[in-house]
Write a protein that holds these residues in place. Structure first.
Motif, PDB file in Angstrom:
ATOM      1  N   GLU A  87       0.835  -1.201   0.000  1.00 34.57           N
ATOM      2  CA  GLU A  87       0.000   0.000   0.000  1.00 34.57           C
ATOM      3  C   GLU A  87       0.873   1.256   0.000  1.00 34.57           C
ATOM      4  O   GLU A  87       0.613   2.212  -0.736  1.00 34.57           O
ATOM      5  CB  GLU A  87      -0.935   0.032   1.224  1.00 34.57           C
ATOM      6  CG  GLU A  87      -1.993  -1.053   1.250  1.00 34.57           C
ATOM      7  CD  GLU A  87      -1.451  -2.404   1.704  1.00 34.57           C
ATOM      8  OE1 GLU A  87      -0.464  -2.458   2.479  1.00 34.57           O
ATOM      9  OE2 GLU A  87      -2.000  -3.417   1.254  1.00 34.57           O
ATOM     10  N   GLU A  88       1.956   1.257   0.834  1.00 34.86           N
ATOM     11  CA  GLU A  88       2.862   2.408   0.892  1.00 34.86           C
ATOM     12  C   GLU A  88       3.586   2.602  -0.443  1.00 34.86           C
ATOM     13  O   GLU A  88       3.769   3.724  -0.899  1.00 34.86           O
ATOM     14  CB  GLU A  88       3.884   2.238   2.029  1.00 34.86           C
ATOM     15  CG  GLU A  88       3.267   2.308   3.412  1.00 34.86           C
ATOM     16  CD  GLU A  88       4.226   1.878   4.518  1.00 34.86           C
ATOM     17  OE1 GLU A  88       4.133   2.438   5.627  1.00 34.86           O
ATOM     18  OE2 GLU A  88       5.060   0.984   4.276  1.00 34.86           O
TER      19      GLU A  88
ATOM     20  N   GLN B  17       1.133   4.182  -2.859  1.00 36.94           N
ATOM     21  CA  GLN B  17       0.966   5.611  -2.566  1.00 36.94           C
ATOM     22  C   GLN B  17       2.162   6.419  -3.076  1.00 36.94           C
ATOM     23  O   GLN B  17       2.003   7.488  -3.661  1.00 36.94           O
ATOM     24  CB  GLN B  17       0.797   5.831  -1.062  1.00 36.94           C
ATOM     25  CG  GLN B  17      -0.522   5.333  -0.516  1.00 36.94           C
ATOM     26  CD  GLN B  17      -0.579   5.380   1.010  1.00 36.94           C
ATOM     27  OE1 GLN B  17       0.414   5.712   1.666  1.00 36.94           O
ATOM     28  NE2 GLN B  17      -1.747   5.047   1.562  1.00 36.94           N
ATOM     29  N   LYS B  18       3.390   5.937  -2.842  1.00 43.34           N
ATOM     30  CA  LYS B  18       4.605   6.635  -3.314  1.00 43.34           C
ATOM     31  C   LYS B  18       4.611   6.724  -4.835  1.00 43.34           C
ATOM     32  O   LYS B  18       4.966   7.752  -5.401  1.00 43.34           O
ATOM     33  CB  LYS B  18       5.877   5.902  -2.839  1.00 43.34           C
ATOM     34  CG  LYS B  18       6.126   5.976  -1.371  1.00 43.34           C
ATOM     35  CD  LYS B  18       7.153   7.023  -1.106  1.00 43.34           C
ATOM     36  CE  LYS B  18       7.516   6.962   0.371  1.00 43.34           C
ATOM     37  NZ  LYS B  18       8.252   8.111   0.785  1.00 43.34           N
TER      38      LYS B  18
ATOM     39  N   ALA C  85       2.030   6.647  -6.852  1.00 47.48           N
ATOM     40  CA  ALA C  85       0.992   7.596  -7.276  1.00 47.48           C
ATOM     41  C   ALA C  85       1.485   9.032  -7.095  1.00 47.48           C
ATOM     42  O   ALA C  85       1.268   9.883  -7.973  1.00 47.48           O
ATOM     43  CB  ALA C  85      -0.290   7.352  -6.482  1.00 47.48           C
ATOM     44  N   ALA C  86       2.192   9.289  -5.999  1.00 47.50           N
ATOM     45  CA  ALA C  86       2.713  10.638  -5.746  1.00 47.50           C
ATOM     46  C   ALA C  86       3.774  11.010  -6.793  1.00 47.50           C
ATOM     47  O   ALA C  86       3.786  12.147  -7.285  1.00 47.50           O
ATOM     48  CB  ALA C  86       3.296  10.714  -4.337  1.00 47.50           C
TER      49      ALA C  86
END
Length: 185
Positions: A170-171, A174-175, A177-178
């Motif tokens: 998940e992390e 998120q990274k 996507a950022a």
């Protein structure tokens, strides 16, 4: 000083026995011999009587020629675990595994000469090209050692003490996507 004079007399006695003809050619008379002894005494002042005698014994074991003052300086500095000759140092530098800093060097001078010569250059060039470069660096470093400089041991490479934890899926998502948003991908 008397101990060093006795050691030097012992050295010249050993050299005369081992290199008889060369010795008599180099020191044909008492005056020349006394001048040589004074020069050697002054040149080898940094060494103990035991180191001076050990250097002469190394010369007898390693060379078929009468040693010069320069060679005696190297042989006295070598000690039991000291400076190898340039060819042996070159072979050690070329054969040491990576990481070079973690290798157990016979003397730090070998590591420093290899580093100054450039490890890549040593590994990728013929001995006829690489050895002269290494030998010149090694000669300069040995001269500094003979003048009393203490070379630092190579700094050992170590794994970090507190390695970071890997990110969860998940992390990571998120990274990613950022980063996509930041670079407009």
């Amino acid at each position: 000083m008397n101990e060093k004079k006795r050691a030097l007399n012992e050295v010249f006695g050993l050299l005369k026995l081992s290199y008889h003809n060369q010795f008599n050619s180099a020191f044909p008379d008492t005056e020349t011999l006394n001048h040589a002894k004074r020069l050697w005494l002054e040149s080898l002042a940094a060494f103990s009587p035991v180191e001076i005698v050990a250097g002469a014994k190394r010369a007898i074991r390693q060379s078929e020629y009468l040693p010069t003052v320069h060679k005696m300086l190297q042989l006295c500095a070598a000690g039991d675990n000291g400076l190898p000759d340039a060819r042996a140092a070159y072979r050690e530098a070329c054969n040491a595994p990576s990481p070079k800093a973690n290798y157990n060097w016979s003397h730090p001078a070998v590591y420093h000469a290899g580093r100054d010569s450039n490890w890549f250059f040593l590994a990728n060039n013929a001995e006829s090209a690489a050895f002269p470069v290494f030998a010149e660096h090694y000669r300069k470093i040995c001269a500094r050692v003979l003048e009393g400089e203490k070379l630092p041991a190579p700094e050992q490479l170590r794994l970090e003490e507190n390695p970071s934890k890997p990110l969860t899926k998940e992390e990571n998502a998120q990274k990613m996507a950022a980063l996509r948003a930041e670079f407009d991908i």
